[in-house]
Design a protein around this motif. Structure first.
Motif, PDB file in Angstrom:
ATOM      1  N   TYR A  54      -2.691   0.684  -4.131  1.00  0.00           N
ATOM      2  CA  TYR A  54      -2.619  -0.576  -3.511  1.00  0.00           C
ATOM      3  C   TYR A  54      -2.381  -1.683  -4.351  1.00  0.00           C
ATOM      4  N   LEU A 108      -5.167   6.502   1.491  1.00  0.00           N
ATOM      5  CA  LEU A 108      -4.709   5.684   0.472  1.00  0.00           C
ATOM      6  C   LEU A 108      -4.683   5.991  -0.818  1.00  0.00           C
ATOM      7  N   PHE A 135       3.640   6.884   3.519  1.00  0.00           N
ATOM      8  CA  PHE A 135       4.096   5.682   4.064  1.00  0.00           C
ATOM      9  C   PHE A 135       3.604   4.629   3.323  1.00  0.00           C
ATOM     10  N   LEU A 144       3.716  13.495   3.959  1.00  0.00           N
ATOM     11  CA  LEU A 144       4.587  12.150   4.610  1.00  0.00           C
ATOM     12  C   LEU A 144       3.759  11.203   3.902  1.00  0.00           C
ATOM     13  N   GLN A 164      -0.109  10.887   4.487  1.00  0.00           N
ATOM     14  CA  GLN A 164      -0.531  11.574   5.706  1.00  0.00           C
ATOM     15  C   GLN A 164      -0.175  13.161   5.869  1.00  0.00           C
ATOM     16  N   HIS A 223      -4.218  14.919  10.153  1.00  0.00           N
ATOM     17  CA  HIS A 223      -5.028  13.874   9.467  1.00  0.00           C
ATOM     18  C   HIS A 223      -4.612  12.437   9.718  1.00  0.00           C
ATOM     19  N   GLY A 224      -5.430  11.687   9.540  1.00  0.00           N
ATOM     20  CA  GLY A 224      -4.876  10.061   9.381  1.00  0.00           C
ATOM     21  C   GLY A 224      -4.464   9.827   7.957  1.00  0.00           C
ATOM     22  N   LEU A 225      -4.265   8.521   7.585  1.00  0.00           N
ATOM     23  CA  LEU A 225      -3.676   8.205   6.402  1.00  0.00           C
ATOM     24  C   LEU A 225      -4.740   8.020   5.481  1.00  0.00           C
ATOM     25  N   SER A 249      -6.102  -6.576   4.477  1.00  0.00           N
ATOM     26  CA  SER A 249      -6.403  -5.770   5.737  1.00  0.00           C
ATOM     27  C   SER A 249      -6.987  -6.874   6.821  1.00  0.00           C
ATOM     28  N   GLY A 279      -9.332   6.975  10.367  1.00  0.00           N
ATOM     29  CA  GLY A 279      -9.601   8.248  11.116  1.00  0.00           C
ATOM     30  C   GLY A 279      -8.722   9.047  11.089  1.00  0.00           C
ATOM     31  N   ASP A 280      -9.007  10.286  11.617  1.00  0.00           N
ATOM     32  CA  ASP A 280      -7.887  11.424  11.875  1.00  0.00           C
ATOM     33  C   ASP A 280      -7.086  11.140  13.295  1.00  0.00           C
ATOM     34  N   TYR A 329       0.843  -1.084  -0.135  1.00  0.00           N
ATOM     35  CA  TYR A 329      -0.028  -0.017   0.059  1.00  0.00           C
ATOM     36  C   TYR A 329       0.860   1.378  -0.010  1.00  0.00           C
ATOM     37  N   PHE A 338       4.224  -1.139   8.569  1.00  0.00           N
ATOM     38  CA  PHE A 338       4.628   0.164   7.770  1.00  0.00           C
ATOM     39  C   PHE A 338       6.181   0.511   7.806  1.00  0.00           C
ATOM     40  N   TYR A 376       0.416   5.469   1.306  1.00  0.00           N
ATOM     41  CA  TYR A 376      -0.584   6.160   2.006  1.00  0.00           C
ATOM     42  C   TYR A 376       0.196   7.523   1.979  1.00  0.00           C
ATOM     43  N   ILE A 421      -6.756   1.139  -7.410  1.00  0.00           N
ATOM     44  CA  ILE A 421      -6.883   2.625  -7.155  1.00  0.00           C
ATOM     45  C   ILE A 421      -7.299   2.598  -5.647  1.00  0.00           C
ATOM     46  N   GLY A 422      -6.767   3.561  -5.032  1.00  0.00           N
ATOM     47  CA  GLY A 422      -7.073   3.838  -3.570  1.00  0.00           C
ATOM     48  C   GLY A 422      -8.100   5.190  -3.638  1.00  0.00           C
ATOM     49  N   ASP A 423      -8.046   5.850  -2.773  1.00  0.00           N
ATOM     50  CA  ASP A 423      -8.960   7.058  -2.306  1.00  0.00           C
ATOM     51  C   ASP A 423      -8.681   8.133  -2.737  1.00  0.00           C
TER      52      ASP A 423
END
Lengths: 113, 109
Positions: free
Chosen positions: A48, A45, A90, A88, A37, A41-43, A98, B100-101, A33, A104, A35, A57-59
Motif C-alpha cells: 500500500y 494486503l 483488488f 483475484l 483474494q 478467503h478474505g482479502l 482506514s 476476515g474470511d 492498496y 474498491f 489486495y 509493505i503489506g502482509d
C-alpha cells in the motif's frame, strides 16, 4: 462516488512471465492498496501507499513489487509470475487510510499457467 | 499474527428473516469496517463502526471494543442481500486493514 479503475480485468500469463496490473483513482485519495483474494478467503494486503513515491509493505509482499507514480496511479508488478500468484486482485483507495471508507476497483483476475 | 475471525462461515435464510453475523478480533482495534461482496465480485463498504452501535437502513452494527467483537445485524433479509460479508480491522494507526474470511449469506425467496 469514488472511482477506482483497474486494468486489465483479466490476464493470463505463463510461469516466469512479467505482469503489470494498473490502478487509477480519480478522487485525490492519499492511500492506495493492492489486495489479493483467493477462493474462500478474505482479502490479503500485498502493498500500500500513502502518496506518490511512497510504498509500504503489506502482509503478503513476497513475489510482488509496487510503484506509486502519481497520486492517481498505483501499479503492481509480478516480475517472475508463479502459479501460486493466480488470484483475484483488488485495488482500493481511501482519503486518510482506514479511518475513511475504502473504495474498491472491480478486480483483475490473473491466471498463471 | 493478528487475526479476524468471522462466523458463521455460511448462512442460509428465507426472505424476511433476520441475519446476525459475527466478527471477533485478536487485539485492540482502532478501526472496524464491514464490507459487502456481491456474487459477481464487486466490493462496497457498508459501514464503519470501531465502537458502539451504528445503523444504516436495515443494517445495525454493534462493536464491543473491550470484548473484541462486532456484529452485523441485517433485518428483513431480501434475496438481493445474498453475497459475502467481510469484516476488516485496523489494529494500529497504520492505515492497514486486516480482513476476515467472510460470511457467505444466501437468502432464498
Amino acid at each position: 462516488e469514488a472511482a477506482v479503475t483497474q486494468s486489465p480485468r483479466n490476464k493470463v500469463t505463463v510461469t516466469g512471465g512479467n505482469v503489470t496490473l494498473s490502478c487509477r483513482q480519480t478522487n485525490s485519495h492519499n492511500y492506495m492498496y493492492w489486495y489479493r483474494q483467493d477462493t474462500g478467503h478474505g482479502l490479503r494486503l500485498i502493498h500500500y501507499s500513502y502518496g506518490a513515491g511512497n510504498l509500504q509493505i503489506g502482509d503478503v509482499p513476497d513475489g510482488y513489487k509496487a510503484t506509486r507514480t502519481t497520486q492517481e496511479d498505483f501499479f503492481l508488478l509480478l516480475e517472475l509470475a508463479s502459479p501460486s500468484q493466480t488470484s483475484l486482485y483488488f485495488c482500493a483507495s481511501s482519503g486518510l487510510g482506514s479511518q475513511n471508507t475504502l473504495y474498491f476497483g472491480a478486480g483483475t483476475r490473473l491466471s498463471v499457467l | 499474527g493478528q487475526q479476524v475471525q468471522q462466523s458463521p462461515a455460511s448462512l442460509v435464510l428465507q426472505e424476511g428473516e433476520n441475519a446476525e453475523l459475527q466478527c471477533n478480533f485478536s487485539s485492540t482495534a482502532t478501526q472496524l469496517q464491514w464490507f459487502y461482496q456481491s456474487p459477481g465480485g464487486s466490493l462496497v463498504s457498508l459501514l464503519s463502526n470501531p465502537s458502539g452501535t451504528k445503523h444504516t437502513g436495515r443494517l445495525t452494527s454493534t462493536t464491543v471494543t473491550k470484548e473484541r467483537r462486532s456484529s452485523l445485524h441485517i433485518s428483513s433479509s431480501q434475496t438481493t442481500d445474498s453475497g459475502t460479508y467481510l469484516c476488516a480491522i485496523e489494529y494500529t494507526n497504520t492505515g492497514k486493514l486486516t480482513f476476515g474470511d467472510g460470511t457467505v449469506l444466501t437468502v432464498k425467496p
